[in-house]
Scaffold this active site. Structure first.
Site, PDB file in Angstrom:
ATOM      1  N   ASP A 195      -2.537   2.635  -4.334  1.00  9.65           N
ATOM      2  CA  ASP A 195      -3.490   2.494  -4.271  1.00  9.65           C
ATOM      3  C   ASP A 195      -4.347   1.489  -3.751  1.00  9.65           C
ATOM      4  O   ASP A 195      -4.216   0.698  -4.829  1.00  9.65           O
ATOM      5  CB  ASP A 195      -3.827   3.828  -4.627  1.00  9.65           C
ATOM      6  CG  ASP A 195      -2.853   5.296  -4.251  1.00  9.65           C
ATOM      7  OD1 ASP A 195      -2.404   5.123  -3.597  1.00  9.65           O
ATOM      8  OD2 ASP A 195      -2.741   5.386  -5.235  1.00  9.65           O
ATOM      9  N   HIS A 205       1.111  -1.017  -0.083  1.00  9.05           N
ATOM     10  CA  HIS A 205      -0.094  -0.070   0.137  1.00  9.05           C
ATOM     11  C   HIS A 205       0.689   0.939   0.127  1.00  9.05           C
ATOM     12  O   HIS A 205       0.313   2.446  -0.226  1.00  9.05           O
ATOM     13  CB  HIS A 205      -1.267   0.196   1.351  1.00  9.05           C
ATOM     14  CG  HIS A 205      -1.924   0.527   1.372  1.00  9.05           C
ATOM     15  ND1 HIS A 205      -2.177   2.315   0.124  1.00  9.05           N
ATOM     16  CD2 HIS A 205      -3.245   0.451   2.023  1.00  9.05           C
ATOM     17  CE1 HIS A 205      -3.616   1.600   0.255  1.00  9.05           C
ATOM     18  NE2 HIS A 205      -4.095   1.945   1.410  1.00  9.05           N
TER      19      HIS A 205
END
Length: 411
Positions: free
Chosen positions: A386, A382
């Protein structure tokens, strides 16, 4: 003429190995290019072959020895006749018994001994066994500690480091008494590397997993319709993996962050698609890489994957074949897994998990139909990918699998 056989160069980031097993014993005849010994690195098990024909005269690195690149393994008398080998499987050549630990103290002080440089093999033994080098009497040249000195000290139990010097990592593991019906086996280098890399992924990446599911009916129909003609023309069965490799390449083109990696404070975007394919072996999981997967056809992918699987089970994969991937696919479905969260393969930022195909009731056009469904899982870093990108990636894979015509059109 005596010929030396030494530890070969392993390639990227590998400088040490462990002697796993000898295929020949001293006195036996060897043919040129015949396997002599198996070496286990933290990536794979490799064979060292005889550079000349003759007789094996001496083994200088017994089974279990840690050896560095260039270390002497054995000697071959070139052209000499030896006995015919009767070994059907590799055997362990044990190390010679360590000499008794000398009781007399050296004129050199323990402080002097503890400051002398240590070889990598000696340093590793001392660290693994929590020893104080200053309490071991050296027998090597110029007062250096040898591996035999350390092994003798371990056997005698005379060189344990004081409690205050135990490293935090070692102190995290409390002592454990042996119990009935238990066996202790030291982890192989490959298993240690797997454990280290999995923990590294958890510690360094902000790892999340997103899920979806795909109707496998279209792909299964294509495989059924073209199975015989495909196998007849290409000499390999049309499997599921080639469809997923193609689907992932298409999705990676659209979402380059999933094909990238973080290096320091930079993001490295890669305009090439080297797809790792996880393969389970008796020794552990290995991930050989399909280079330039975007340029490969379905048959080429299936042939390469079959070759990887066969050579992985035989320990024949090269180290260069298991490094440098940009994205990984893991198929837990072959073992019956219905759902799982795959762990990233650092420094990659994405891994796709395939699973078991299972018939399930699904709502289609207001009616319930029984369809062959597969859960898909994308684990991603992450820090660089995204949530929108991760979800979109998995949707693109789902779309390509449910309508394989999209793969032909690059959609």
């Amino acid at each position: 003429m005596a010929t030396e056989v030494r530890v070969p160069e392993f390639g990227e980031s590998v400088s040490e190995a462990t002697v796993a097993a000898w295929r020949k014993a001293p006195g036996e005849s060897v043919a040129i290019d015949e396997p002599l010994v198996e070496l286990e690195t933290d990536k794979a098990t490799l064979e060292v072959n005889a550079p000349v024909a003759g007789a094996l005269t001496e083994i200088l690195a017994p089974t279990g020895t840690d050896v560095e690149v260039g270390a002497l393994l054995c000697m071959i008398a070139e052209g000499a006749a030896g006995t015919v080998s009767t070994m059907e499987t590799p055997v362990e050549i044990p190390a010679p018994a360590a000499p008794p630990q000398p009781l007399a103290t050296s004129p050199e002080t323990s402080a002097d001994r503890s400051t002398k440089p240590l070889s990598p093999a000696v340093r590793k033994l001392i660290a693994e066994n929590n020893l104080d080098p200053g309490r071991i009497t050296p027998t090597g040249k110029n007062g250096r500690l040898t591996k035999g000195d350390v092994l003798a000290a371990i056997a005698a139990g005379t060189a344990a480091a004081p409690t205050s010097t135990i490293s935090p990592a070692a102190s995290d593991v409390p002592p454990r008494e042996a119990r009935p019906r238990e066996e202790r086996v030291r982890m192989s280098r490959l298993r240690q590397a797997i454990a280290r890399r999995l923990k590294e992924a958890q510690n360094t990446a902000a790892m999340l997993t997103t899920y979806n599911e795909a109707d496998m009916g279209a792909v299964m129909g294509l495989r059924t319709e073209y199975r015989e003609v495909f196998e007849s023309k290409h000499g390999v069965r049309l499997g599921f993996m080639s469809f997923f490799v193609k689907a992932c390449v298409n999705a990676l083109r659209e979402l380059p962050a999933v094909n990238a990696e973080i290096h320091g404070d930079e993001i490295i975007y890669k305009d090439y698609y080297d797809i790792g394919v996880a393969v389970g072996t008796p020794q552990g999981l290995v991930v050989p890489v399909l280079r330039e997967a975007d340029a490969l056809g379905f048959a080429e992918i299936e042939l390469k994957i079959n070759d990887f699987g066969r050579r992985a089970r035989d320990g024949k994969l090269g180290l260069d074949e298991m490094s440098g991937g940009t994205f990984t696919i893991s198929n837990g479905g072959v073992y019956g897994s219905l759902m799982s969260s795959p762990i990233l393969n650092p420094p990659q930022s994405g891994i796709l998990g395939m699973h078991k195909i299972q018939d399930r009731p699904m709502a289609v056009g207001g009616k319930v139909e029984i369809l062959p469904m597969m859960y898909l899982a994308l684990s991603y870093d992450h820090r660089i990918v995204d949530g929108r990108e991760a979800v979109t990636f998995l949707v693109r894979v789902k779309e390509a699998i449910e309508d394989p015509r999209r793969l032909l059109l690059g959609l």
